[in-house]
Design an enzyme around this catalytic site. Structure first.
Site, PDB file in Angstrom:
ATOM      1  N   GLY D 148      33.351  53.507  42.544  1.00  0.00           N
ATOM      2  CA  GLY D 148      34.526  52.805  42.325  1.00  0.00           C
ATOM      3  C   GLY D 148      34.740  51.145  42.747  1.00  0.00           C
ATOM      4  O   GLY D 148      33.835  50.700  43.430  1.00  0.00           O
ATOM      5  N   CYS D 149      35.709  50.505  42.324  1.00  0.00           N
ATOM      6  CA  CYS D 149      36.040  49.316  42.539  1.00  0.00           C
ATOM      7  C   CYS D 149      36.232  49.023  44.128  1.00  0.00           C
ATOM      8  O   CYS D 149      35.450  48.244  44.820  1.00  0.00           O
ATOM      9  CB  CYS D 149      37.000  48.431  41.572  1.00  0.00           C
ATOM     10  SG  CYS D 149      38.481  49.509  41.466  1.00  0.00           S
ATOM     11  N   TYR D 150      37.178  49.567  44.609  1.00  0.00           N
ATOM     12  CA  TYR D 150      37.466  49.582  45.957  1.00  0.00           C
ATOM     13  C   TYR D 150      36.420  49.922  46.924  1.00  0.00           C
ATOM     14  O   TYR D 150      35.961  49.257  47.719  1.00  0.00           O
ATOM     15  CB  TYR D 150      38.761  50.345  46.436  1.00  0.00           C
ATOM     16  CG  TYR D 150      39.967  49.741  46.161  1.00  0.00           C
ATOM     17  CD1 TYR D 150      40.492  48.754  46.365  1.00  0.00           C
ATOM     18  CD2 TYR D 150      40.894  50.630  45.040  1.00  0.00           C
ATOM     19  CE1 TYR D 150      41.827  48.106  45.930  1.00  0.00           C
ATOM     20  CE2 TYR D 150      41.929  50.225  44.849  1.00  0.00           C
ATOM     21  CZ  TYR D 150      42.561  48.806  45.115  1.00  0.00           C
ATOM     22  OH  TYR D 150      43.902  48.171  44.952  1.00  0.00           O
ATOM     23  N   THR D 152      33.074  49.919  46.213  1.00  0.00           N
ATOM     24  CA  THR D 152      32.018  48.995  46.412  1.00  0.00           C
ATOM     25  C   THR D 152      32.261  47.763  47.152  1.00  0.00           C
ATOM     26  O   THR D 152      31.580  47.334  48.109  1.00  0.00           O
ATOM     27  CB  THR D 152      31.766  48.504  45.061  1.00  0.00           C
ATOM     28  OG1 THR D 152      31.500  49.595  44.136  1.00  0.00           O
ATOM     29  CG2 THR D 152      30.628  47.343  44.772  1.00  0.00           C
ATOM     30  N   SER D 153      33.613  47.420  47.326  1.00  0.00           N
ATOM     31  CA  SER D 153      33.987  46.180  48.175  1.00  0.00           C
ATOM     32  C   SER D 153      33.690  46.685  49.610  1.00  0.00           C
ATOM     33  O   SER D 153      33.505  45.936  50.467  1.00  0.00           O
ATOM     34  CB  SER D 153      35.440  45.583  47.704  1.00  0.00           C
ATOM     35  OG  SER D 153      36.383  46.754  48.267  1.00  0.00           O
TER      36      SER D 153
END
Lengths: 347, 347, 347, 347
Positions: D148-150, D152-153
């Protein structure tokens, strides 16, 4: 005085409520919502929490008549023409913010709005609610058709010229308008989805926008002749504000910009909400943000003998709810600017 | 091939670097910065960290000649006319992205740019770098004047008509353009301060913008007559993108929109970067974002016998750096679209 | 009552003027500007055209004393500490919107503001202007230090807990704040240049922001112990609004979210401008836009025994000018909410 | 190699296509759309006009197997778990961009995604596609669950610490994330309607977001213990970009920030797409715009013995489609960075 708002949860209904809350002379005694009837307003719009908490009612002309002296209809086009006659038959004064009573020629509705008008006899009764030239009629009106946002910006930009109709070569009239996204209303759509509307710019309904005949009708009345214009609206990646750039040639090449500016200044001298900007200052939508002002600049393109008029307003205020309050003030005997004397919000 | 960029830290210099980095056929061997000489690029622009790390040099025509085969000058107007002659005298091919070599008539500079041209003899040598009609000249050019962002949007919108100059009533030409804020460059100013530019819209330099004579010159060349237009630019609350709305009447009332669309389609048939949009689709700046495309729509306002052409491009790409790379490809013998075949960034 | 504004052309000075214009109980008799003295306000800020047109004066404590009963100082940090003593010595009540009189310990200024305090004796006199817990002191104050925008959002979010200081494990306190760009003021800079600030997000002064000691000081006073927090501010690509997300663990694992909500609700029951949002509704900066409200939500992360408090306000209103007007109302004997009872602007 | 995209018209599908178009090593031979099957892509997304014009197909595992070597599934959560097994049974390699194969414990799906997992046996097969620590497993995987985007960050911000799990006091872990609006997908909604999302900021799903268990699972694997965190996402008024601010205390008070930076620098030394920013430079989402980079800064709050890690990425690239292409490169034997070596788009 007691007033009501039909369709309070849309953007114009909501803006009416914001302005009327600070008006000082009216009580809001009746608000309706088709989608949210039975709920309180702050359940739908939490920014009203602990400020006002009216229960949203279903529409009823009887209840409206009983509870109010004047109704604002903020219904969508097409619905207003069904409800407003019921209110008028019940004897209530109405300010209609939809387009349904703006065109006096019922035959224009199927062309521009793709539907027949279901109550054409009220078109005669309706007064076009632009106080800057219809003030006396509005004072005595029972039904006011509140002008569209684009038409207000264009008409205020051309009024003084239209009254000197022969000065202008009307065949050359081109209006390039740009509006913030709130003008499209509260219902989500692909075009107004944030990732598609932000950082994007486009024209729409090119030379086909439904506000065109309204502008032509009112200009024509003033100029005493049929007027036709090219009107192209565009969608700005911002919330509030309209800027119209108006291009037109004059018939009289000898008139100076100074003389034209004087014509405008004299015409608008006593108008509270129209400001002719001095010399080098150009209109910015932000300078009228959340206010009822319309700012105008006049420029002369000497190389091409063309007049350029730039007009800005807040589409939800002078382009909708603010103008409606201004009309209400005239109809109910308040000072015309009551509730509208605020400093524009900048930044 | 080895190329260099003079003035790499501004927005057009930076965009050139972004495009050239992915080009595949050139090596960037020389970059200069007046303000930051001695530093590495990523100290100024951290988005280049670990990607490229060239040392920013002070300008030197000798060093440029030694290290490169072609120089892009991304200096501001006024500075380019001082440096480019030095580069040309050193024998280097130059693509100049400023306005300094676009106008062939040196007497126009003091009028529109408020300064005399200091090296007018290079105006003759310069080729106007719009590949869509100057392709062959560009291939053999030593100095290319890369077109302005507004002029590119307007010229691509009018090229096919200009070549049939008699079809058009040029006296009626009005161009209403809207540009994103990156067009104003990287230097901060009150007008571009975020709280004053966001959620705001305004016109500027009304009928006085310095890109006007450039448009008139090129249209005039194509149409074989003097052309004068009313040009009004506006500032959009977004970063990238220009949309020009072009209004013009035709001399021939019998020509149909279909015929005009055909003229355009035929003219641009083999052009990679100009797209005539089919029927109902209208240009949106976002559809060409970060790409070298220019999208065009043609609309006919039958009520007023007026043609409306809408043109969009990314001001930093087809309006500046992308077009410069396209010109470089022509000058250095690359495939014209090399490095520019990317999908526009949306959303 | 007659009031004045020192430094009226900045964003907080301008917002003060907007609010005071609609206040109804005060007359603005004196406004100054360092940069624009001698001009009229509308020459600098055309949104005031035909509304108010005061001449901008150079600062003079004598003139201020003669013309006003109370002065708002909207000068930058560092300048206020030089001018406010002159005003106080002339006997005028002052509300200072800078940080110069907020910290009672003068030794903190060199650490956080990189300069010594030049008039430390006024630090004792100054009352921290957060009406929600300092109301009585403010009423009798001659010098009010108007709280910072971030501190207001954090303090209102923690007040009821701070007063029950032992409930909280203060060592776990983390505050992650996000502010719109107007908080940085009116002076253009690279970071706030539209093309660099729009469509961008970043943290700044991580754990080093000068508002940190102000928050710690006030929390410490209330909790009766030294408090230290990690504070990280971020810059939002929007104009107005602060949202602070506050993370803290409690010492008492048996207390329920309901009990905490009750503590907050009781504490703020009579507070006009602090709203505890019901159940599922979360704060949005837009719900307090251009208004003096601060909206709070309380959430319990049961998986990690952590309380999350979310607080929003308009940095220019409750975070600056609105709170200053609230303080003025207390100092001058007006109703506390006079001039501040407006519906937030949405959309 | 031939690849396909299931669900190409959403934002991640569209971004995949943009990246794969410039990849150079793959041919896009199969794209599907549930809503628009039968149309060509440019009818739905005009920015592809004259670039690519594939016909959108209805989903068929047989057709996919016949036409492609690898499929990207960009279907919504819940749909992917129904289609991916069909593709796997047909023998095709799959990179799934939904959340459906990220959690190895099937019992978590009903808790966080409010539905049972319909094909739990594929959870074992799935490899979590974060190349920075799973590179070798990804090379041999048949089914990659793209992070997911979150997550990964957050994971890239904590990886080096998680591998030294005892260094960290995991009970103190708080993650405050902020995402651009494109993360919510292409379907319009009230919250993402431009006039409600622009100039607005809010938290959502506070401590309840479905990406939480994914972060906890992967951190737990690396640290070799159960990890639980407080995670609060917020919605930014911009299109692309995520910034996560990560707060955590360490168990070892004697370790210096320099040592931690060294741990990170060593760990990411050979990682193309993770950049540790030097000293004073802080991450900005714009510095990774439209690119596959993740930028990290480490800050030490000495006053509170707390480490602050700031992480930014483009949610549609490193947070979705770019990472998927990176995974594809590993699975198909391309150079890991092929097609992803671009300069971030700024401004």
């Amino acid at each position: 005085m007691r007033v009501g708002i039909i369709g309070v949860t849309g953007y114009t209904g909501n803006e009416l409520l914001r302005l009327l809350f600070s008006h000082g002379g009216v009580e809001i005694t009746y608000v309706t919502s088709y989608s949210y009837a039975g709920k309180t307003l702050d359940e739908i719009h939490p920014h009203y929490l602990e400020i006002i908490k009216p229960v949203l009612r279903s529409f009823s002309a009887e209840e409206a008549a009983e509870k109010t002296d004047l109704i604002f209809s903020a219904l969508p086009h097409g619905e207003s023409m069904e409800k407003v006659p019921l209110l008028r038959d019940a004897g209530i004064k109405v300010i209609d913010l939809s387009a349904d009573f703006r065109l006096t020629d019922a035959s224009l509705y199927p062309i521009w709005y793709k539907r027949d008008h279901c109550s054409p006899r009220y078109l005669e009764e309706a007064v076009y609610g632009l106080p800057e030239y219809n003030r006396e009629k509005i004072k005595n009106a029972s039904l006011v058709a509140n002008p569209g946002c684009y038409p207000t910006s264009v008409l205020l930009g051309l009024l003084p010229l239209a009254l000197r109709g022969k000065l202008v070569n009307w065949d050359t009239l081109v209006v390039d308008s740009k509006s913030g996204a709130s003008g499209a209303g509260r219902v989500p759509s692909q075009n107004l989805h944030f990732p598609e509307c932000s950082e994007n710019f486009r024209a729409y309904r090119v030379a086909e926008h439904q506000h065109t005949p309204e502008i032509e009708q009112e200009l024509g009345k003033l100029a005493g002749r049929k007027i036709s214009l090219t009107f192209v609206p565009h969608l700005l990646p911002m919330i509030r504000g309209i800027l119209s750039t108006i291009y037109v040639s004059l018939n009289n090449d000898n008139i100076s910009l100074e003389e034209i500016v004087n014509i405008y200044s004299r015409f608008y001298r006593d108008e509270k909400f129209v400001r002719i900007l001095p010399g080098p200052i150009l209109p910015e939508t932000r300078n009228v943000y959340a206010s009822n002002y319309c700012d105008l600049s006049l420029k002369w393109d000497a190389r091409n003998n063309r007049l350029i008029i730039i007009s800005v307003l807040d589409n939800l205020v002078k382009g909708a709810a603010g103008q409606a309050v201004q009309n209400m003030n005239l109809m109910l005997g308040f000072k015309e600017e009551q509730g509208l004397e605020t400093v524009p919000l900048r930044p």
